[in-house]
Design a protein around this motif. Structure first.
Motif, PDB file in Angstrom:
ATOM      1  N   LEU A  81     -21.245   6.202  11.081  1.00  0.00           N
ATOM      2  CA  LEU A  81     -20.081   6.472  10.232  1.00  0.00           C
ATOM      3  C   LEU A  81     -19.065   7.111  11.158  1.00  0.00           C
ATOM      4  CD1 LEU A  81     -18.734   6.563   7.429  1.00  0.00           C
ATOM      5  CD2 LEU A  81     -19.851   8.774   7.052  1.00  0.00           C
ATOM      6  N   ALA A  82     -18.078   6.344  11.595  1.00  0.00           N
ATOM      7  CA  ALA A  82     -17.214   6.751  12.699  1.00  0.00           C
ATOM      8  C   ALA A  82     -16.377   7.970  12.351  1.00  0.00           C
ATOM      9  CB  ALA A  82     -16.301   5.592  13.094  1.00  0.00           C
ATOM     10  N   THR A  83     -16.259   8.878  13.335  1.00  0.00           N
ATOM     11  CA  THR A  83     -15.327   9.986  13.241  1.00  0.00           C
ATOM     12  C   THR A  83     -13.909   9.425  13.214  1.00  0.00           C
ATOM     13  OG1 THR A  83     -16.837  11.432  14.436  1.00  0.00           O
ATOM     14  CG2 THR A  83     -14.524  12.089  14.371  1.00  0.00           C
ATOM     15  N   GLU A  84     -13.045  10.019  12.388  1.00  0.00           N
ATOM     16  CA  GLU A  84     -11.668   9.535  12.249  1.00  0.00           C
ATOM     17  C   GLU A  84     -10.981   9.451  13.608  1.00  0.00           C
ATOM     18  OE1 GLU A  84      -7.545  10.565   9.795  1.00  0.00           O
ATOM     19  OE2 GLU A  84      -9.323  11.822   9.559  1.00  0.00           O
ATOM     20  N   GLY A  85     -10.362   8.308  13.853  1.00  0.00           N
ATOM     21  CA  GLY A  85      -9.627   8.110  15.093  1.00  0.00           C
ATOM     22  C   GLY A  85     -10.418   7.458  16.206  1.00  0.00           C
ATOM     23  N   LEU A  86     -11.726   7.297  16.029  1.00  0.00           N
ATOM     24  CA  LEU A  86     -12.567   6.672  17.051  1.00  0.00           C
ATOM     25  C   LEU A  86     -12.915   5.260  16.597  1.00  0.00           C
ATOM     26  CD1 LEU A  86     -14.900   9.649  18.011  1.00  0.00           C
ATOM     27  CD2 LEU A  86     -12.803   8.875  19.145  1.00  0.00           C
ATOM     28  N   ALA A  87     -12.555   4.293  17.416  1.00  0.00           N
ATOM     29  CA  ALA A  87     -12.616   2.890  17.022  1.00  0.00           C
ATOM     30  C   ALA A  87     -14.039   2.418  16.764  1.00  0.00           C
ATOM     31  CB  ALA A  87     -11.975   2.023  18.111  1.00  0.00           C
ATOM     32  N   THR A  88     -14.134   1.445  15.838  1.00  0.00           N
ATOM     33  CA  THR A  88     -15.398   0.781  15.576  1.00  0.00           C
ATOM     34  C   THR A  88     -15.508  -0.418  16.522  1.00  0.00           C
ATOM     35  OG1 THR A  88     -15.350   1.445  13.258  1.00  0.00           O
ATOM     36  CG2 THR A  88     -16.774  -0.405  13.831  1.00  0.00           C
ATOM     37  N   ARG A  89     -16.213  -0.211  17.611  1.00  0.00           N
ATOM     38  CA  ARG A  89     -16.452  -1.272  18.588  1.00  0.00           C
ATOM     39  C   ARG A  89     -17.766  -0.983  19.292  1.00  0.00           C
ATOM     40  NH1 ARG A  89     -14.178   0.041  23.867  1.00  0.00           N
ATOM     41  NH2 ARG A  89     -13.299   2.156  23.883  1.00  0.00           N
ATOM     42  N   VAL A  90     -18.301  -2.011  19.949  1.00  0.00           N
ATOM     43  CA  VAL A  90     -19.627  -1.884  20.541  1.00  0.00           C
ATOM     44  C   VAL A  90     -19.681  -0.732  21.535  1.00  0.00           C
ATOM     45  CG1 VAL A  90     -21.328  -3.020  22.018  1.00  0.00           C
ATOM     46  CG2 VAL A  90     -20.262  -4.289  20.144  1.00  0.00           C
ATOM     47  N   ALA A  91     -18.643  -0.537  22.330  1.00  0.00           N
ATOM     48  CA  ALA A  91     -18.654   0.513  23.350  1.00  0.00           C
ATOM     49  C   ALA A  91     -18.798   1.905  22.746  1.00  0.00           C
ATOM     50  CB  ALA A  91     -17.388   0.442  24.198  1.00  0.00           C
ATOM     51  N   ASN A  92     -18.398   2.082  21.493  1.00  0.00           N
ATOM     52  CA  ASN A  92     -18.526   3.377  20.827  1.00  0.00           C
ATOM     53  C   ASN A  92     -19.779   3.473  19.962  1.00  0.00           C
ATOM     54  OD1 ASN A  92     -16.206   4.522  21.887  1.00  0.00           O
ATOM     55  ND2 ASN A  92     -14.903   3.831  20.202  1.00  0.00           N
ATOM     56  N   SER A  93     -20.558   2.407  19.917  1.00  0.00           N
ATOM     57  CA  SER A  93     -21.760   2.396  19.088  1.00  0.00           C
ATOM     58  C   SER A  93     -22.897   3.115  19.800  1.00  0.00           C
ATOM     59  CB  SER A  93     -22.169   0.955  18.764  1.00  0.00           C
ATOM     60  OG  SER A  93     -21.161   0.289  18.030  1.00  0.00           O
ATOM     61  N   HIS A  94     -23.763   3.707  19.033  1.00  0.00           N
ATOM     62  CA  HIS A  94     -24.945   4.385  19.540  1.00  0.00           C
ATOM     63  C   HIS A  94     -26.140   3.420  19.452  1.00  0.00           C
ATOM     64  CE1 HIS A  94     -23.170   8.528  18.192  1.00  0.00           C
ATOM     65  NE2 HIS A  94     -22.226   7.594  18.162  1.00  0.00           N
TER      66      HIS A  94
END
Length: 270
Positions: A81-94
């Motif tokens: 559940l992404a923190t506001e302002g942080l894009a939903t993309r593979v590089a930001n996925s855990h």
């Protein structure tokens, strides 16, 4: 703000083998709220493998397969559940992975700009992404690669961040070929009720999210297998981790070591 699930077992097993089919279905349904991607890391021989997907996990066949069809002695799984302002993309996925260490987080640290100042461009680029989780991982790796055992590097980093950011939530799962580490550090962290309202789920909000969103729980099976989960699962046998604690599970022996993060925070900064 995310959901965490992990298991370790004496012989290769699926997460379903350890927590049951109903709990796996229930956990995957948490993706109705945590819609910003999912990922998993697991032990394959003596190596850590990883898969990440920026699409939601609810009904995702690959996530189902990871939970019920692919046995391993250790696996962690994450719904984002992404923190506001942080894009939903593979590089930001855990989970994030560097070498043979993978890390996933449930929580957030603000202001993220101040945390960013602690990490070099090269350190963050190595981890990948732009999230607070990636920055925490970079700080852990700095300590670990300077010679600290991984459990020390994780707990000291978490304690230092919590000391400087007292409302940060730092529930972590860290997996290496030797160990699974879980930290439960979130006293004073605000629950994201605004995101719950925006979801439109109403009475379909998952269990324990209103009052115990950052709770981590664990249980041990008769064969010694151990599971760790964020709030959202019901059923018998789950025991809550104590606040501001960390555990290390040795993958070879399933021996559990516990540590008080308050005591870690009281130690002098190196």
């Amino acid at each position: 703000m995310c959901r965490l699930l992990a298991h370790v077992s004496p012989t290769p097993a699926t997460t379903q083998d350890v927590i049951g089919n109903a709990s796996c279905v229930e956990w995957q349904r948490l993706g109705r709220l945590h819609t910003d991607g999912w990922g998993t890391a697991w032990l394959d021989g003596d190596q850590i493998r990883r898969y990440r997907d920026a699409t939601h996990g609810l009904g995702n066949a690959d996530l189902t397969d990871a939970l019920i069809d692919t046995p391993t002695r250790a696996r962690l799984t994450h719904l984002r559940l992404a923190t506001e302002g942080l894009a939903t993309r593979v590089a930001n996925s855990h989970p994030f992975r560097v070498g043979e260490i993978a890390l996933a987080q449930n929580g957030s640290i603000a202001p993220i700009s101040r945390l960013r100042q602690k990490v070099t461009d090269a350190e963050l680029a190595r981890v990948g992404g732009e999230t607070d989780t990636a920055m925490v991982f970079a700080l852990i790796l700095r300590r670990h690669e300077a010679g600290e055992p991984l459990f020390d590097a994780v707990t000291t980093t978490v304690a230092e961040i919590r000391r400087e950011f007292p409302t940060a939530a730092l529930n972590l799962l860290v997996l290496s070929p030797e160990e699974l580490i879980a930290t439960h550090a979130n006293e004073g962290a605000p629950i994201p009720h605004d995101l719950f309202e925006e979801s439109g789920l109403g009475s379909d909000l998952p269990a324990d999210h209103i009052d115990h969103y950052y709770q981590l729980s664990w249980r041990r099976a008769e064969d010694g297998a151990i599971a760790v989960t964020s709030s959202g699962l019901t059923g018998d046998g789950w025991q809550r981790m104590a606040p501001e604690t960390a555990v290390r599970i040795d993958l070879a022996t399933l021996e559990v070591s516990r540590r008080d993060l308050h005591e870690r925070a009281a130690q002098p900064v190196a």
